[in-house]
Design an enzyme around this catalytic site. Structure first.
Site, mmCIF file in Angstrom:
data_model
loop_
_atom_site.group_PDB
_atom_site.id
_atom_site.type_symbol
_atom_site.label_atom_id
_atom_site.label_comp_id
_atom_site.label_asym_id
_atom_site.label_seq_id
_atom_site.Cartn_x
_atom_site.Cartn_y
_atom_site.Cartn_z
ATOM 1 C CG ASN A 115 -24.331 12.325 -32.797
ATOM 2 O OD1 ASN A 115 -24.036 12.341 -31.566
ATOM 3 N ND2 ASN A 115 -23.611 13.195 -33.594
ATOM 4 C CG HIS A 117 -24.068 18.185 -34.446
ATOM 5 N ND1 HIS A 117 -22.722 17.867 -34.264
ATOM 6 C CD2 HIS A 117 -24.081 19.270 -35.102
ATOM 7 C CE1 HIS A 117 -22.160 19.012 -34.218
ATOM 8 N NE2 HIS A 117 -22.528 19.804 -35.097
ATOM 9 C CB THR A 149 -22.177 8.173 -42.303
ATOM 10 O OG1 THR A 149 -22.293 9.548 -42.337
ATOM 11 C CG2 THR A 149 -23.718 7.666 -42.677
ATOM 12 C CB THR A 180 -35.584 23.509 -24.240
ATOM 13 O OG1 THR A 180 -35.473 24.313 -25.319
ATOM 14 C CG2 THR A 180 -34.851 24.027 -22.786
ATOM 15 C CD GLN A 181 -37.385 23.372 -29.206
ATOM 16 O OE1 GLN A 181 -38.030 22.623 -29.904
ATOM 17 N NE2 GLN A 181 -37.992 23.898 -28.046
ATOM 18 C CD GLU A 182 -29.092 19.406 -28.041
ATOM 19 O OE1 GLU A 182 -28.572 18.292 -27.840
ATOM 20 O OE2 GLU A 182 -28.378 20.388 -28.412
HETATM 21 C C1 GAR Z 1 -25.879 18.122 -26.470
HETATM 22 O O1 GAR Z 1 -26.238 19.669 -26.827
HETATM 23 C C2 GAR Z 1 -25.507 17.705 -27.666
HETATM 24 O O2 GAR Z 1 -26.293 18.033 -28.961
HETATM 25 C C3 GAR Z 1 -24.178 17.824 -27.661
HETATM 26 O O3 GAR Z 1 -23.537 17.695 -26.499
HETATM 27 C C4 GAR Z 1 -24.583 18.285 -25.689
HETATM 28 C C5 GAR Z 1 -24.860 17.051 -24.588
HETATM 29 O O4 GAR Z 1 -25.774 17.286 -23.586
HETATM 30 N N1 GAR Z 1 -23.433 16.939 -28.775
HETATM 31 C C6 GAR Z 1 -22.314 16.981 -29.115
HETATM 32 O O5 GAR Z 1 -21.948 18.338 -29.295
HETATM 33 C C7 GAR Z 1 -21.829 16.070 -30.351
HETATM 34 N N2 GAR Z 1 -20.760 16.475 -31.087
HETATM 35 P P1 GAR Z 1 -26.274 16.363 -22.703
HETATM 36 O O6 GAR Z 1 -25.158 15.423 -22.151
HETATM 37 O O7 GAR Z 1 -26.911 16.920 -21.456
HETATM 38 O O8 GAR Z 1 -27.252 15.235 -23.372
#
Ligand code: GAR
Length: 196
Positions: A115, A117, A149, A180-182
């Site tokens: 995942n 987050h 988990t 952008t970092q994700e």
């Molecule tokens: C992202 O920021 C991700 O980290 C978050 O939702 C966004 C999805 O963006 N995830 C959560 O909050 C999980 N609990 P995306 O659909 O453009 O990838």
């Protein structure tokens, strides 16, 4: 070929970043892995358009059509396992998948369920991470890639990225900076798993 299945609920920008990295970095040749399918629990998830344009197998599994979390998770597992080849377990990536998964589902994919987050875990598990970081007066925020988990947002950390929280930030401006970092750390963390 090891198959990767990505679960989304919305924009799918992390999914797109992974699909693009897999192509750019030739994961098929390097790691014998490819993104096989994208599954959304929402028919209107924007990310589905990108996935379809990439000729990926896409499907929608509407959680509202199931009487319980267990029933939805069982159907989801069945859909994922359709991509399984004996001896080649599928790698399952949650990319903005906004459903809490049952421990039965999580345990079934233990060690191969990942995942991302949008906070520096263990801080700010759960929702509204950016507003909570701003309200707490944090000077930095970020994102975490982790193994899933049964306890929500608590699995072993695989990668993190840190960004500054700037004066005047709103949840939206901070979210954009973190996102952008994700897009950098998620594909990188997946490549590390595939290398093993
Ligand atoms: C992202 O920021 C991700 O980290 C978050 O939702 C966004 C999805 O963006 N995830 C959560 O909050 C999980 N609990 P995306 O659909 O453009 O990838």
């Amino acid at each position: 070929m090891k198959k990767i299945v990505i679960l989304i609920s919305g924009g799918g920008s992390n999914m797109a970043a992974i699909v693009k990295a897999a192509k750019r970095e030739a994961w098929a040749d390097k790691y014998g892995a490819r993104v096989a399918a994208v599954i959304s629990n929402r028919a209107d998830a924007k990310g589905l358009e990108f996935a379809r344009a990439q000729d990926l197998d896409t499907s929608v599994l509407d959680h509202k059509a199931y009487p319980s979390r267990e029933a939805f998770d069982a159907a989801l597992a069945e859909r994922i396992d359709a991509f399984e080849i004996p001896g080649q377990p599928v790698l399952v990536l949650l990319a903005g998948f906004m459903r809490i998964l049952t421990s039965g589902f999580v345990n079934r994919y233990a060690g191969r369920l990942v995942n991302i987050h949008p906070s520096l875990l263990p801080a700010f598990a759960g929702l509204h991470t950016h507003q909570r970081a701003i309200d707490a007066g944090c000077k930095v925020a970020g994102a975490t890639v982790h193994l899933v988990t049964p306890e929500l947002d608590h699995g072993p950390i695989l990668a993190q990225a840190v960004v500054p929280v700037l004066p005047g930030d709103t949840a939206d401006t901070l979210a954009a900076r973190v996102l952008t970092q994700e897009h950098l750390i998620y594909p990188r963390a997946v490549a590390e798993i595939l290398k093993q």
